[in-house]
Design an enzyme around this catalytic site. Structure first.
Site, mmCIF file in Angstrom:
data_model
loop_
_atom_site.group_PDB
_atom_site.id
_atom_site.type_symbol
_atom_site.label_atom_id
_atom_site.label_comp_id
_atom_site.label_asym_id
_atom_site.label_seq_id
_atom_site.Cartn_x
_atom_site.Cartn_y
_atom_site.Cartn_z
ATOM 1 N N GLY A 357 79.690 14.800 -18.140
ATOM 2 C CA GLY A 357 80.652 15.431 -18.905
ATOM 3 C C GLY A 357 80.821 14.734 -20.161
ATOM 4 O O GLY A 357 81.600 14.274 -20.664
ATOM 5 N N THR A 358 80.420 14.710 -20.899
ATOM 6 C CA THR A 358 80.252 13.927 -22.123
ATOM 7 C C THR A 358 80.722 14.703 -23.347
ATOM 8 O O THR A 358 80.667 15.921 -23.371
ATOM 9 C CB THR A 358 78.755 13.583 -22.276
ATOM 10 O OG1 THR A 358 78.371 12.837 -21.133
ATOM 11 C CG2 THR A 358 78.453 12.805 -23.531
ATOM 12 N N THR A 359 81.138 13.945 -24.370
ATOM 13 C CA THR A 359 81.461 14.595 -25.635
ATOM 14 C C THR A 359 80.740 13.868 -26.755
ATOM 15 O O THR A 359 80.501 12.667 -26.678
ATOM 16 C CB THR A 359 82.974 14.629 -25.904
ATOM 17 O OG1 THR A 359 83.250 15.552 -26.963
ATOM 18 C CG2 THR A 359 83.508 13.252 -26.280
ATOM 19 N N SER A 376 81.994 9.367 -22.853
ATOM 20 C CA SER A 376 81.891 10.157 -21.625
ATOM 21 C C SER A 376 82.587 9.520 -20.441
ATOM 22 O O SER A 376 82.691 8.303 -20.338
ATOM 23 C CB SER A 376 80.403 10.344 -21.286
ATOM 24 O OG SER A 376 80.230 10.986 -20.055
#
Length: 549
Positions: A357-359, A376
């Site tokens: 799930g990273t940004t 993340s």
């Protein structure tokens, strides 16, 4: 009257152009915060930290201060690129023996034993100390305000939140924070997070010490103790990020930069080196021939990455060999243009021994400084480890899930060791341009970076087109299965199937498997900045406004 060329476009939107600064992120709110910081005299690093703090509020399943951070920073004053690895290690007591005594034979995917030391806040502190011009109080103020007054839930964030609800219910403290009213919030619903506002205020007052040895640390350790975890006060107190030299390769006249291990960036460089052996540009964009070469290159590069990459403080990683053009040439010879390879063993690069799930957000300011930053919690569905810090408003990451319990492997679990990491920021320069880019999505990232570079260099797309373009993603390491977005032409899909690829057809814009990216570019001669944002997320590229009365 609108021209035919303008009507017949395949882009989701145009690039944003600006003679001032430009930012790009997966949240419109976060992008607006970054632009405002630039308007108030901040630089690219200031904007990146403020945006990251806002993203930890509005997309808490993807990222937050319970996770890790990596960044590439281009400084205009000296023309150099700097790398920061703010990934945390396993607690000293979290070892293979520790888990085996608890009858755990596989690395847990979530829960307290998947938790490693969070590196993000220490990463922020290092970035600001070295390159920032503003302090935590000013940069965290927007996120604090929205945490207290409420922020609206966007479409894609809602989907991840909804899909995580059953996991969040497993822990009462986590559910109390992230399931207001006992459910995931609806699209457009205003949500507050007073616990995160408190945490950000503590960091604003006391800096990184609040998180690693102060009141926030006390709440982290109380949560760990309640779940029987291995982390202790000294694990947090002793943590420091690492400044590292970026690694790079050439690709048809461009230079592409990644961070060195413990991340997977080396797989991008090897994949590009293999792809460079083939004339992709003459094969046609999204043609079966070009896609086949890229898919097969991915298999080879990932096999080598999984075999050799770990924390270089604990394992000898044959980095020069993995990045070498000669090694890529030997690997490229294994690609059969007429057949997909369903089982790809690792090669033996120069320097390889037997022990083994990273940004994402990007910023370019008006002065030519650029930041490529990725951060993340790891698993987006489930909010990282699935465990929130009671009273603090954030979840702890599950990065430890990426360790193996295979003794002797470069990525084997050990106390104080950093796991092999999936999150990677990137940077490239050539033809008078500098581009900061990244594409989130776990093991998708290295293969997505290579596709982005090919879209720009081989197929001459701009940064928005390179993000928009349909992608493939092979999320397994063996086998011939491969995910394709439905926008890849049916004829190409049929040809790939005839070569032996087992196609799993996804939607037109599949953010879960293909990830989503952001990019900013600078035309060096003109001093003009450009921004692009992936339609697979809710975000936007936003420009800094000029002062006006």
């Amino acid at each position: 009257m609108t021209s035919a060329a303008a009507q017949d476009r395949s882009l989701s939107r145009s690039m944003v152009a600006s003679a001032t600064g430009v930012v790009a992120s997966e949240s419109v709110l976060a992008s607006q915060v970054g632009a405002r910081i630039l308007e108030c005299g901040g630089n690219a690093v200031d904007a990146a930290v403020a945006m990251n703090a806002m993203l930890g509020l509005v997309a808490p399943m993807n990222d937050g201060i319970g996770g890790d951070l990596f960044a590439l920073i281009h400084q205009a004053r000296d023309g150099r690129l700097y790398g920061l690895n703010a990934s945390g290690p396993a607690p000293a007591a979290l070892t293979i023996d520790f888990l085996q005594r608890r009858r755990i034979d596989e690395m847990p995917a979530r829960g307290i034993h998947s938790v490693t030391v969070p590196g993000a806040v220490a990463g922020w502190e290092q970035l600001l100390r070295r390159y920032g011009s503003k302090g935590f109080a000013e940069l965290l103020a927007p996120a604090i305000a929205y945490a207290e007054r409420g922020f609206p839930i966007s479409d894609i964030v809602h989907a991840y939140w909804r899909d995580s609800a059953d996991i969040l219910r497993e822990d009462a403290a986590t559910a109390a924070i992230f399931l207001p009213g006992g459910r995931a919030p609806h699209i457009g619903e205003l949500v507050t997070n007073p616990g995160l506002a408190w945490t950000y205020r503590e960091i604003a007052r006391h800096g990184r010490d609040a998180f690693y040895s102060g009141e926030v640390a006390s709440r982290i350790l109380a949560t760990v103790a309640r779940h029987g975890g291995a982390m202790r006060a000294e694990d947090l107190a002793r943590y420091e990020p690492e400044w590292v030299d970026p690694i790079s390769t050439s690709y048809r006249g461009w230079r592409v930069f990644e961070l060195p291990p413990n991340g997977q960036g080396v797989a991008v460089l090897e994949m590009l080196n293999i792809m460079e052996r083939f004339a992709l540009g003459g094969m046609g964009h999204n043609s079966a021939r070009a896609l086949h070469i890229m898919i097969e290159s991915k298999k080879l590069a990932y096999a080598d990455m999984l075999r050799y990459v770990g924390d270089p403080l604990f394992a000898e990683v044959p980095l020069a060999g993995l990045c070498s053009k000669d090694f890529a040439a030997t690997r490229a010879r294994l690609i059969d243009p007429a057949k997909a390879n369903c089982r790809v063993p690792a090669g033996v690069p120069p320097g390889a021994g037997t022990n083994h799930g990273t940004t994402y957000l990007a910023v370019a300011d008006r002065h030519g400084n650029m930041v490529s930053l990725i951060q993340s919690n790891f698993a987006s569905v489930g909010f990282g480890s699935g465990l929130a810090v009671e009273g603090a408003g954030f979840v702890l990451q599950n990065r430890g899930a990426l360790f193996t319990l295979e003794a002797g492997h470069p990525n084997a679990l050990a106390g104080g060791k950093r796991p092999l990491h999936t999150i990677i920021p990137a940077f490239m320069e050539g033809e008078g341009q500098r581009i900061a880019f990244g594409i989130m999505g776990a093991w998708n990232q290295a293969q997505a970076h290579a596709q982005f570079v090919a879209n720009l260099v081989d197929f001459r797309l701009d940064i928005q087109g390179a993000l928009d373009a349909p992608r493939f993603s092979k999320d397994t390491f063996d086998g011939c299965d491969v995910n394709l977005e439905a926008r890849i032409p049916e004829a190409a899909r049929g040809e790939l199937a005839a070569l032996g690829h087992e196609i799993i057809l996804r939607g037109d814009f599949s953010s879960t498997l293909m990830g989503a990216g952001q990019a900013v570019a600078r035309d060096v001669a003109r001093g003009m900045n450009f921004g692009a944002s992936d339609p697979r997320k809710d975000g936007a590229a936003v420009t800094e406004l000029l002062p006006f009365a």
